[in-house]
Motif scaffolding. Sequence first.
Motif, PDB file in Angstrom:
ATOM      1  N   PRO A 105       0.807  -1.226   0.000  1.00 25.70           N
ATOM      2  CA  PRO A 105       0.000   0.000   0.000  1.00 25.70           C
ATOM      3  C   PRO A 105       0.842   1.279   0.000  1.00 25.70           C
ATOM      4  O   PRO A 105       0.366   2.331  -0.406  1.00 25.70           O
ATOM      5  N   GLU A 110      -2.765   5.732  -5.485  1.00 21.10           N
ATOM      6  CA  GLU A 110      -4.036   5.892  -4.770  1.00 21.10           C
ATOM      7  C   GLU A 110      -5.230   5.526  -5.630  1.00 21.10           C
ATOM      8  O   GLU A 110      -6.206   4.976  -5.127  1.00 21.10           O
ATOM      9  N   THR A 113      -5.713   1.756  -5.262  1.00 23.46           N
ATOM     10  CA  THR A 113      -6.240   1.398  -3.938  1.00 23.46           C
ATOM     11  C   THR A 113      -7.718   1.766  -3.844  1.00 23.46           C
ATOM     12  O   THR A 113      -8.538   0.971  -3.391  1.00 23.46           O
ATOM     13  N   PHE A 140      -4.854   1.818   4.556  1.00 20.35           N
ATOM     14  CA  PHE A 140      -3.558   2.295   4.058  1.00 20.35           C
ATOM     15  C   PHE A 140      -2.721   2.950   5.142  1.00 20.35           C
ATOM     16  O   PHE A 140      -1.502   2.830   5.133  1.00 20.35           O
TER      17      PHE A 140
ATOM     18  N   PHE B  20      -7.086  -5.618   1.434  1.00 20.02           N
ATOM     19  CA  PHE B  20      -6.066  -5.284   0.448  1.00 20.02           C
ATOM     20  C   PHE B  20      -5.962  -6.339  -0.647  1.00 20.02           C
ATOM     21  O   PHE B  20      -6.071  -6.023  -1.831  1.00 20.02           O
TER      22      PHE B  20
END
Lengths: 272, 298
Positions: A105, A110, A113, A140, B20
Motif C-alpha cells: 500500500p 491511490e 487502492t 492504508f 487489500f
Amino acid sequence: MKRFTWFNAVSLTLGFAFLYIPMLILIIYSFNSSKLVTVWAGFSTKWYISLFSNDAFIDAAWVTLKVGFISSCAATVLGTMIAYIMVRGGRFFGRGLFSSMIYAPLVMPEVITGLSLLLLFISIGLDRGVFTIILAHTTFSMCYVSVVVSSRLASFDVSIEEAALDLGCTPFDAFKSVTLPIIAPAVVSGWLLAFTLSLDDLVIASFASGPSSTTLPIKIYSSVRLGVSPEINALSTIMIAIVTFGVLTSSIISKRAIKRQRLEEEQAFKNG
Amino acid sequence: MNFRKYLFILVPYSWLLLLFLVPFIIVVKMSLSDTEMAIPPYTPYFTLSQGWQGIVDFFSQLDFENYIFLAEDNLYWKAYLSSLKIALISTTFTLLIGYPIAYGMANAAPEWRPTLMMIIILPFWTSFLIRIYAWMGILSQEGFLNQFLLWTGIIDQPLTILNTNIAVYIGIVYTYLPFMILPIYASLEKLDISLLEAAKDLGCNRSQSFWLITMPLSKAGIIAGCFLVFIPVLGEFVIPSLLGGADTLMIGTILWQEFFANRDWPVASAVAVVLLLLLMIPIILFQRSEQKQREAEQ
C-alpha cells in the motif's frame, strides 16, 4: 575547514523560498477583501466569516475529523500490532505474504487502492459512507504506522523485554509495561502521520465515499476545479495553521521526552 | 502464550487479506469482465446460487478483451508513455533542485540541522491538495507570476502556464521535493569530512573533491530519492487534474475518467492492472538497490 559556503546559503534560501512562498501568498490573500484573488484590495476577514457560515464546509469538516480520528486510532492499534509481529514475532505461516501486503500500500497508486476498495464494497453490498471511508483510510495508514513503529522497535534492546519475562511478567504485561513506554514516541508520531494522511486524502475518499458523505478534500477539490476562490484560501490558511501548530508542538514534546529519558538513564547509571 | 500470539497475528493479517488482497483480486477479475449498460455495469456476475455449473460459466465468460482494447487504442499507449515521460523529466528536475538544498543542509552547522530539517518536513505535513491549489493562483493568466514578470518588464504578454505540462512539472517538483531532499541529506550527513580534507591535502580543488568524493558517496541517497519521486508520480492524479490541461495525458487521470465519467469499470480495472505491472519494474529495482545498500553497510 569551513564547509558552509555562499553557494550553500544561496541554494538553501532559494529552496526554502520556493517551498514557502506559494503558501505565504495563499495565507496573505485569504485576508484580501476583493473577490478577485490576485488583486489586493485591503485587509478583511470576511472570507473566514463566510466560510464559517457555509454549512457544506462545516459538515465536510466534521466528517473529515470524525474519519481522521477513528481511522488513525484504529490504524495505530493495528499498525503497532503489525510492527510487533514483524520485529518480534519470529517465523509464522505466510510471513512473506504478510510483509509484502504491508509494503504494497505504500507504493500503490491511490487510484488503484481506491478503485479496488470500491469494487470490494460494492461486491459485498456495503453501502458507501463514512464507515467505508474509515475502513479505507485505516487500511492504508496502518501500513505507514507499522513502518514508523517497527523502526523504533528494531532499534531497542530485546534484553530489556527478556528481563521482564524472566522476572515473571506475562508476555502481555511485558509488552504493556516495558515495550509500550519505550515505543510510545513512535506510536504517537505514527498516529499523527495516520491522522494527517486521512485529513489529506482526496483520491481514496472519493472512491470510498457515498453521496451523503463528503470529506473536506472532496469538497475543496470540487470547488477548486472551477478556479481559485478566497473562501478556499481562508480554509487552507486554517488547515496550515493547525498542522503547523500540531507538528511544532509534537516535535518539541518528543525532543523534551528524549532529553528527559537520557537524563534519567544517566542518573540511573551514576546511582547504579 | 501461543494462542495470544496467533490472535495478535490474525487480526491485522486478516484485515489486510480482506481489505487489500481480496479487493485487488476483484480488480483483476473485473478487468476480465465485459462492460454492460446495467447496474452493476459489468458481466459476468459472480454468484454461488447456481452451484458448480455457475462457477464454471463464470470463468468461461472471462476474457482478455479489455486488454486487447487497451493495446489497440492509441490513447492508452500515449497515456502510459506520457506518464513515464512526465515522471522521468520531473524526477530529473527534482534531483537538480533538491541536491543543492540537501548539500547546503549537510554543510550547515550541526546545531542548525534539526531546524533546517523541520523547515523541509513541515510542508510535507500540510495538505497536498492545498499545496497544489496554491500554485493555481500563481500560474494562472492573471496570476502572481505573470503579474511579477509583467511588472519587471521581462514579458509584455501574460504567459499561459496553468493547464499546460509545465504547470504539471512545477507542481510535481514542488510537492515531491522533500522526498528527494531527505534521503540525499541522510547520505550526505554520514559523509566523513576527513575524506574531503585528505582530498584537499592531495591537491584537489573544491569541485574536484565534490565530483570525486561527495557525489559518489551520496549515490545511495540519490537513487533512493529518485525512486521515491518517480514511483508515486507515475500514478499521480491530483496534480495533472488541477494543473494540467487538455493535452496532459497521465494514466491516473485516464483511470479516474474511465471509472467516474465513462462508468466503464472493466476498462478502468484493466488500466489499473497494466499500471501496476508497469510500476513493478521500478519497485523491484528500488528494493534491489536498497538491499545492496544494506549489505554494503554491514
